[in-house]
Design an enzyme around this catalytic site. Structure first.
Site, PDB file in Angstrom:
ATOM      1  N   LYS A 180      34.397  40.551  39.252  1.00  0.00           N
ATOM      2  CA  LYS A 180      33.153  41.156  38.815  1.00  0.00           C
ATOM      3  C   LYS A 180      32.096  40.760  39.893  1.00  0.00           C
ATOM      4  CE  LYS A 180      34.770  40.415  34.199  1.00  0.00           C
ATOM      5  NZ  LYS A 180      34.566  40.224  32.860  1.00  0.00           N
ATOM      6  N   GLY A 218      35.217  37.681  28.381  1.00  0.00           N
ATOM      7  CA  GLY A 218      34.294  36.532  29.030  1.00  0.00           C
ATOM      8  C   GLY A 218      33.788  35.441  27.738  1.00  0.00           C
TER       9      GLY A 218
HETATM   10  P1  PGA Z   1      37.480  37.918  31.223  1.00  0.00           P
HETATM   11  O1  PGA Z   1      37.506  39.257  31.910  1.00  0.00           O
HETATM   12  O2  PGA Z   1      39.068  37.467  31.611  1.00  0.00           O
HETATM   13  O3  PGA Z   1      36.477  36.839  32.117  1.00  0.00           O
HETATM   14  O4  PGA Z   1      37.522  37.719  29.746  1.00  0.00           O
HETATM   15  C1  PGA Z   1      38.376  40.117  31.626  1.00  0.00           C
HETATM   16  C2  PGA Z   1      37.793  41.463  32.252  1.00  0.00           C
HETATM   17  O5  PGA Z   1      36.755  42.004  31.993  1.00  0.00           O
HETATM   18  O6  PGA Z   1      38.439  42.362  32.922  1.00  0.00           O
END
Ligand code: PGA
Length: 256
Positions: free
Chosen positions: A11, A174
């Site tokens: 991200k 998240g």
């Molecule tokens: P996360 O994100 O593992 O932080 O929940 C997963 C994603 O958005 O691909």
């Protein structure tokens, strides 16, 4: 047998120093599992080249978090498939929930991006998933089906073969609240059946479907133990090389 595929979605995180260190750490800690598991990391655009260098001769793949469908020209701020290939990308995330819901990408735009990526020879990871209110309203299947049907519109079976699906329930991304292995399996099976109906059964059997949404080292094994969970798309936990490597190990062991 489908080879497990674990993706790391960094991200809008890291900086140039941290990105390089993380890539080196992932390459080093994951190398021993790469005969059993495919692994790709998706750093921010500006660090793709540095991460490619840091990955060196390891077989950890490089992916981008997004792409634009036009090949070149007056599209200020956008990045083309050719540019991604030029810096060594193999994969590209398309339709991630943050692009759908924060940046307001539509299914039509996502379809154009998928077509462009496939034509360019990239291997897309096509993300789908429902919002919490959609799940509560019993609309998960309908939402995910529609995202897939619209996203894959006009893509023939030969071309569709390079696509990986990532099922990422938005409420789990998240948040620290992952879908239970049973909830993930239920939607993954539905997706596989949908691909069998849209294309054919043998293609659907080969299709890799990743789960994403608060996947971490301590739930990776139980998620990967599900029959139709072929991999994980990992956000937060992919920012720590040790934890990410532990998840890759769990994937290798789950699908022995
Ligand atoms: P996360 O994100 O593992 O932080 O929940 C997963 C994603 O958005 O691909």
């Amino acid at each position: 047998m489908r080879k497990p595929f674990i993706g790391g979605n960094w991200k809008m995180n890291t900086d140039s120093k941290i990105a390089v260190e993380l890539a080196r750490g992932v390459a080093q800690k994951c190398q021993q599992f790469l005969s059993k598991v495919d692994v790709s990391v998706c750093p921010p655009f500006v660090y793709l080249s540095a991460v490619k260098n840091a990955l060196g001769s390891s077989n950890v793949g490089l992916g981008a978090q997004d792409v634009y469908f036009e090949s070149k020209g007056a599209f200020t701020g956008e990045i083309s498939c050719q540019m991604l290939k030029d810096v060594g990308c193999k994969n590209v995330l398309i339709g991630h929930s943050e692009r759908r819901h924060v940046i307001k990408e539509t299914d039509e735009l996502i379809n154009k991006k998928l077509i462009a990526a496939i034509e360019a020879g990239l291997l897309p990871i096509f993300c789908v998933g429902e919002l919490l209110e959609q799940r509560k309203a019993g609309k998960t299947e309908q939402v995910v089906k529609e995202q897939i049907q619209k996203g894959m519109a006009g893509i023939t079976v030969e071309k569709a073969k390079v696509v990986t699906i990532a099922y990422e329930p938005v409420w789990a991304i998240g948040t620290g609240v992952n879908a239970t292995p049973g909830q993930a399996q239920e939607v993954h099976l539905m997706i596989r059946q949908l691909f069998a109906a849209m294309y054919n059964k043998s293609f659907a059997e080969q299709l890799r479907i990743q789960y994403g949404g608060s996947a971490k080292a301590d739930n990776a094994a139980e998620l990967m133990a599900q029959a139709d969970v072929d991999g994980l798309l990992v956000g937060g936990a992919s920012l720590k090389a040790d934890e990410f490597a532990a998840m890759i190990k769990a994937a290798a062991e789950a699908k022995k």
